[in-house]
Design a protein around this motif. Structure first.
Motif, PDB file in Angstrom:
ATOM      1  N   GLU A 123       0.833  -1.201   0.000  1.00 20.06           N
ATOM      2  CA  GLU A 123       0.000   0.000   0.000  1.00 20.06           C
ATOM      3  C   GLU A 123       0.871   1.256   0.000  1.00 20.06           C
ATOM      4  O   GLU A 123       0.584   2.224  -0.715  1.00 20.06           O
ATOM      5  CB  GLU A 123      -0.924   0.006   1.218  1.00 20.06           C
ATOM      6  CG  GLU A 123      -1.898   1.180   1.222  1.00 20.06           C
ATOM      7  CD  GLU A 123      -2.887   1.124   2.370  1.00 20.06           C
ATOM      8  OE1 GLU A 123      -3.927   1.798   2.285  1.00 20.06           O
ATOM      9  OE2 GLU A 123      -2.613   0.408   3.358  1.00 20.06           O
ATOM     10  N   ALA A 124       1.959   1.231   0.774  1.00 20.19           N
ATOM     11  CA  ALA A 124       2.845   2.395   0.828  1.00 20.19           C
ATOM     12  C   ALA A 124       3.472   2.656  -0.537  1.00 20.19           C
ATOM     13  O   ALA A 124       3.544   3.807  -0.996  1.00 20.19           O
ATOM     14  CB  ALA A 124       3.933   2.184   1.883  1.00 20.19           C
TER      15      ALA A 124
ATOM     16  N   GLY B 100       1.197  12.507   3.235  1.00 24.57           N
ATOM     17  CA  GLY B 100      -0.053  12.135   2.568  1.00 24.57           C
ATOM     18  C   GLY B 100      -0.380  10.665   2.746  1.00 24.57           C
ATOM     19  O   GLY B 100      -1.543  10.288   2.961  1.00 24.57           O
ATOM     20  N   ILE B 101       0.631   9.818   2.655  1.00 20.73           N
ATOM     21  CA  ILE B 101       0.421   8.380   2.858  1.00 20.73           C
ATOM     22  C   ILE B 101      -0.023   8.126   4.293  1.00 20.73           C
ATOM     23  O   ILE B 101      -0.893   7.290   4.555  1.00 20.73           O
ATOM     24  CB  ILE B 101       1.711   7.604   2.543  1.00 20.73           C
ATOM     25  CG1 ILE B 101       2.080   7.757   1.071  1.00 20.73           C
ATOM     26  CG2 ILE B 101       1.537   6.116   2.875  1.00 20.73           C
ATOM     27  CD1 ILE B 101       3.434   7.176   0.708  1.00 20.73           C
ATOM     28  N   SER B 102       0.565   8.862   5.236  1.00 20.33           N
ATOM     29  CA  SER B 102       0.189   8.730   6.639  1.00 20.33           C
ATOM     30  C   SER B 102      -1.284   9.055   6.840  1.00 20.33           C
ATOM     31  O   SER B 102      -2.014   8.326   7.514  1.00 20.33           O
ATOM     32  CB  SER B 102       1.060   9.652   7.499  1.00 20.33           C
ATOM     33  OG  SER B 102       0.624   9.670   8.836  1.00 20.33           O
ATOM     34  N   ARG B 103      -1.730  10.143   6.223  1.00 18.60           N
ATOM     35  CA  ARG B 103      -3.148  10.522   6.368  1.00 18.60           C
ATOM     36  C   ARG B 103      -4.061   9.487   5.723  1.00 18.60           C
ATOM     37  O   ARG B 103      -5.142   9.189   6.252  1.00 18.60           O
ATOM     38  CB  ARG B 103      -3.382  11.899   5.741  1.00 18.60           C
ATOM     39  CG  ARG B 103      -2.771  13.053   6.534  1.00 18.60           C
ATOM     40  CD  ARG B 103      -3.271  14.386   6.027  1.00 18.60           C
ATOM     41  NE  ARG B 103      -2.825  14.655   4.665  1.00 18.60           N
ATOM     42  CZ  ARG B 103      -1.692  15.289   4.376  1.00 18.60           C
ATOM     43  NH1 ARG B 103      -0.895  15.698   5.347  1.00 18.60           N
ATOM     44  NH2 ARG B 103      -1.354  15.513   3.123  1.00 18.60           N
TER      45      ARG B 103
ATOM     46  N   ARG C 125       6.468   8.297  10.821  1.00 16.72           N
ATOM     47  CA  ARG C 125       7.653   7.497  11.159  1.00 16.72           C
ATOM     48  C   ARG C 125       7.493   6.054  10.674  1.00 16.72           C
ATOM     49  O   ARG C 125       8.436   5.467  10.139  1.00 16.72           O
ATOM     50  CB  ARG C 125       7.881   7.529  12.663  1.00 16.72           C
ATOM     51  CG  ARG C 125       9.076   6.687  13.108  1.00 16.72           C
ATOM     52  CD  ARG C 125       9.328   6.816  14.588  1.00 16.72           C
ATOM     53  NE  ARG C 125       9.729   8.175  14.939  1.00 16.72           N
ATOM     54  CZ  ARG C 125      10.023   8.558  16.181  1.00 16.72           C
ATOM     55  NH1 ARG C 125       9.956   7.697  17.179  1.00 16.72           N
ATOM     56  NH2 ARG C 125      10.395   9.804  16.415  1.00 16.72           N
ATOM     57  N   THR C 126       6.290   5.499  10.848  1.00 14.58           N
ATOM     58  CA  THR C 126       6.048   4.126  10.395  1.00 14.58           C
ATOM     59  C   THR C 126       6.143   4.020   8.880  1.00 14.58           C
ATOM     60  O   THR C 126       6.713   3.064   8.336  1.00 14.58           O
ATOM     61  CB  THR C 126       4.661   3.643  10.864  1.00 14.58           C
ATOM     62  OG1 THR C 126       4.639   3.618  12.296  1.00 14.58           O
ATOM     63  CG2 THR C 126       4.355   2.240  10.338  1.00 14.58           C
TER      64      THR C 126
END
Length: 212
Positions: free
Chosen positions: A158-159, A171-174, A181-182
Protein backbone atom coordinates in the motif's frame (compact mmCIF):
# COMPACT_ATOMS: atom_id res chain seq x y z
CA UNK A 1 26.03 21.91 -3.12
CA UNK A 2 23.71 24.84 -3.73
CA UNK A 3 20.01 24.91 -2.71
CA UNK A 4 17.49 26.06 -5.32
CA UNK A 5 14.17 27.47 -4.15
CA UNK A 6 11.12 27.11 -6.36
CA UNK A 7 10.44 26.28 -9.97
CA UNK A 8 11.70 29.64 -11.27
CA UNK A 9 15.23 28.85 -10.10
CA UNK A 10 15.09 25.53 -11.93
CA UNK A 11 13.83 27.14 -15.13
CA UNK A 12 16.68 29.66 -14.98
CA UNK A 13 19.26 26.95 -14.40
CA UNK A 14 17.96 24.72 -17.21
CA UNK A 15 18.00 27.73 -19.53
CA UNK A 16 21.63 28.39 -18.55
CA UNK A 17 22.53 24.83 -19.60
CA UNK A 18 21.58 25.74 -23.17
CA UNK A 19 24.59 28.08 -23.19
CA UNK A 20 27.02 25.49 -21.86
CA UNK A 21 28.93 22.87 -23.80
CA UNK A 22 26.98 19.77 -22.79
CA UNK A 23 27.72 16.40 -24.37
CA UNK A 24 25.31 14.24 -22.36
CA UNK A 25 22.10 15.07 -20.55
CA UNK A 26 20.15 12.66 -18.37
CA UNK A 27 16.62 13.65 -17.33
CA UNK A 28 14.27 11.80 -14.98
CA UNK A 29 10.82 13.37 -15.18
CA UNK A 30 8.14 12.15 -12.79
CA UNK A 31 4.79 13.89 -13.08
CA UNK A 32 5.55 15.97 -9.99
CA UNK A 33 6.67 18.12 -8.22
CA UNK A 34 7.69 20.87 -10.63
CA UNK A 35 5.34 22.96 -12.72
CA UNK A 36 4.71 23.27 -16.46
CA UNK A 37 7.41 25.91 -16.90
CA UNK A 38 10.11 23.46 -15.81
CA UNK A 39 8.86 20.82 -18.25
CA UNK A 40 8.70 23.33 -21.10
CA UNK A 41 12.24 24.49 -20.37
CA UNK A 42 13.40 20.86 -20.31
CA UNK A 43 11.88 20.35 -23.77
CA UNK A 44 13.61 23.45 -25.14
CA UNK A 45 16.91 22.38 -23.60
CA UNK A 46 16.59 18.90 -25.10
CA UNK A 47 15.90 20.31 -28.57
CA UNK A 48 18.89 22.66 -28.41
CA UNK A 49 21.31 20.00 -27.17
CA UNK A 50 20.19 17.38 -29.71
CA UNK A 51 20.57 19.98 -32.47
CA UNK A 52 24.19 20.44 -31.35
CA UNK A 53 24.86 16.71 -31.39
CA UNK A 54 24.60 15.99 -27.66
CA UNK A 55 23.12 12.77 -26.35
CA UNK A 56 19.90 13.27 -24.38
CA UNK A 57 18.27 10.41 -22.50
CA UNK A 58 14.97 10.78 -20.68
CA UNK A 59 13.10 8.57 -18.23
CA UNK A 60 9.41 9.41 -17.97
CA UNK A 61 6.19 8.05 -16.52
CA UNK A 62 4.24 5.53 -18.60
CA UNK A 63 0.68 6.72 -18.04
CA UNK A 64 0.46 10.49 -18.09
CA UNK A 65 -3.03 10.62 -19.58
CA UNK A 66 -4.42 12.40 -16.52
CA UNK A 67 -1.90 15.24 -16.88
CA UNK A 68 -2.17 16.81 -20.33
CA UNK A 69 0.67 19.27 -19.71
CA UNK A 70 3.02 16.45 -18.74
CA UNK A 71 1.99 14.32 -21.72
CA UNK A 72 2.50 17.24 -24.10
CA UNK A 73 5.88 18.06 -22.54
CA UNK A 74 7.20 14.53 -22.92
CA UNK A 75 5.91 14.41 -26.53
CA UNK A 76 7.86 17.59 -27.28
CA UNK A 77 11.00 16.12 -25.76
CA UNK A 78 10.60 12.92 -27.79
CA UNK A 79 10.06 14.97 -30.95
CA UNK A 80 13.35 16.78 -30.30
CA UNK A 81 15.22 13.53 -30.89
CA UNK A 82 15.91 12.56 -27.30
CA UNK A 83 16.04 8.87 -26.44
CA UNK A 84 13.06 8.03 -24.25
CA UNK A 85 12.28 5.17 -21.89
CA UNK A 86 9.25 4.85 -19.68
CA UNK A 87 8.49 3.37 -16.29
CA UNK A 88 5.21 3.07 -14.36
CA UNK A 89 6.73 5.06 -11.53
CA UNK A 90 9.48 7.66 -11.07
CA UNK A 91 9.72 9.17 -7.58
CA UNK A 92 12.64 11.55 -8.14
CA UNK A 93 13.24 14.45 -10.53
CA UNK A 94 16.80 14.87 -11.72
CA UNK A 95 18.86 16.49 -14.47
CA UNK A 96 22.47 15.38 -14.89
CA UNK A 97 24.73 17.15 -17.38
CA UNK A 98 27.99 15.41 -18.25
CA UNK A 99 30.06 14.33 -15.23
CA UNK A 100 30.14 17.39 -13.02
CA UNK A 101 26.71 19.04 -12.93
CA UNK A 102 23.41 17.73 -11.54
CA UNK A 103 20.10 19.05 -10.21
CA UNK A 104 18.27 16.74 -7.81
CA UNK A 105 15.45 16.97 -5.28
CA UNK A 106 16.68 17.76 -1.79
CA UNK A 107 14.09 15.49 -0.14
CA UNK A 108 11.93 13.31 -2.43
CA UNK A 109 9.64 12.44 0.48
CA UNK A 110 8.79 16.05 1.31
CA UNK A 111 6.12 17.90 -0.65
CA UNK A 112 7.44 21.16 -2.05
CA UNK A 113 11.04 20.27 -1.26
CA UNK A 114 13.69 22.48 -2.81
CA UNK A 115 16.14 21.15 -5.35
CA UNK A 116 19.89 21.05 -4.95
CA UNK A 117 22.59 21.86 -7.49
CA UNK A 118 25.50 19.44 -7.27
CA UNK A 119 28.96 19.96 -8.73
CA UNK A 120 31.97 17.68 -8.78
CA UNK A 121 32.50 14.21 -10.16
CA UNK A 122 31.96 12.34 -6.92
CA UNK A 123 28.48 13.63 -6.05
CA UNK A 124 27.33 13.85 -9.66
CA UNK A 125 28.74 10.41 -10.41
CA UNK A 126 26.40 8.79 -7.90
CA UNK A 127 23.37 10.16 -9.74
CA UNK A 128 24.80 9.30 -13.16
CA UNK A 129 25.26 5.71 -12.03
CA UNK A 130 21.77 5.58 -10.54
CA UNK A 131 20.19 6.92 -13.72
CA UNK A 132 22.16 4.50 -15.89
CA UNK A 133 21.16 1.56 -13.72
CA UNK A 134 17.47 2.40 -13.97
CA UNK A 135 17.81 3.11 -17.70
CA UNK A 136 19.36 -0.30 -18.30
CA UNK A 137 16.68 -2.07 -16.30
CA UNK A 138 13.84 -0.27 -18.05
CA UNK A 139 14.82 -2.17 -21.19
CA UNK A 140 13.15 0.22 -23.61
CA UNK A 141 10.09 -0.74 -25.68
CA UNK A 142 8.90 -4.33 -25.65
CA UNK A 143 6.83 -6.76 -23.64
CA UNK A 144 6.91 -6.49 -19.89
CA UNK A 145 9.03 -8.95 -17.96
CA UNK A 146 7.15 -11.63 -16.03
CA UNK A 147 6.21 -10.50 -12.56
CA UNK A 148 8.63 -11.66 -9.90
CA UNK A 149 7.39 -13.19 -6.68
CA UNK A 150 6.16 -10.36 -4.48
CA UNK A 151 7.64 -10.53 -0.97
CA UNK A 152 5.64 -7.53 0.24
CA UNK A 153 3.15 -7.45 3.06
CA UNK A 154 -0.05 -5.43 2.79
CA UNK A 155 1.41 -2.35 4.47
CA UNK A 156 4.48 -2.27 2.22
CA UNK A 157 2.47 -2.75 -0.96
CA UNK A 158 0.00 0.00 0.00
CA UNK A 159 2.84 2.40 0.83
CA UNK A 160 4.52 1.78 -2.56
CA UNK A 161 1.26 2.19 -4.46
CA UNK A 162 0.45 5.49 -2.73
CA UNK A 163 4.03 6.66 -3.25
CA UNK A 164 3.60 5.88 -6.95
CA UNK A 165 0.47 8.06 -6.99
CA UNK A 166 2.63 10.99 -5.94
CA UNK A 167 1.71 11.18 -2.25
CA UNK A 168 4.31 12.37 0.22
CA UNK A 169 5.07 10.50 3.43
CA UNK A 170 2.64 12.83 5.19
CA UNK A 171 -0.05 12.14 2.57
CA UNK A 172 0.42 8.38 2.86
CA UNK A 173 0.19 8.73 6.64
CA UNK A 174 -3.15 10.52 6.37
CA UNK A 175 -4.50 7.98 3.87
CA UNK A 176 -3.47 4.90 5.85
CA UNK A 177 -3.77 6.18 9.41
CA UNK A 178 -0.19 5.14 10.12
CA UNK A 179 2.38 7.53 11.57
CA UNK A 180 4.87 9.29 9.29
CA UNK A 181 7.65 7.50 11.16
CA UNK A 182 6.05 4.13 10.39
CA UNK A 183 5.65 5.02 6.72
CA UNK A 184 9.29 6.06 6.43
CA UNK A 185 10.42 2.92 8.23
CA UNK A 186 8.26 0.78 5.92
CA UNK A 187 9.64 2.36 2.74
CA UNK A 188 13.18 2.15 4.09
CA UNK A 189 12.64 -1.56 4.77
CA UNK A 190 11.54 -2.19 1.19
CA UNK A 191 14.54 -0.26 -0.09
CA UNK A 192 16.89 -2.36 2.02
CA UNK A 193 15.35 -5.65 0.87
CA UNK A 194 15.70 -4.68 -2.79
CA UNK A 195 19.21 -3.29 -2.31
CA UNK A 196 18.02 0.15 -3.42
CA UNK A 197 20.02 3.19 -2.37
CA UNK A 198 17.24 5.72 -3.01
CA UNK A 199 13.49 5.99 -3.48
CA UNK A 200 14.10 6.56 -7.15
CA UNK A 201 15.83 3.21 -7.47
CA UNK A 202 13.33 1.45 -5.19
CA UNK A 203 10.33 2.73 -7.14
CA UNK A 204 11.87 1.83 -10.49
CA UNK A 205 12.82 -1.64 -9.27
CA UNK A 206 9.38 -2.28 -7.75
CA UNK A 207 7.78 -1.27 -11.06
CA UNK A 208 10.16 -3.50 -13.01
CA UNK A 209 9.24 -6.44 -10.81
CA UNK A 210 5.53 -5.53 -11.26
CA UNK A 211 4.97 -5.19 -7.55
CA UNK A 212 3.08 -1.93 -8.07
Amino acid sequence: MQPLTGSEALVTLLDALRRRTVRELRLALPGKPYDRGVLQQAAQLSAELVRRGAQVRVLHVTDASRDRAYAEGTRRIAASGARMRELPYLPVWMAVADRDFAIVQSDPGLEGADATLLRGRTLVGVHRALFDQVWARSGGPGPAAPAEREPLDEREREALVLLAEGLTDEGISRRTGLSVRTIRRTIAGVMTRMGAQSRFQAGAEAARRQWI
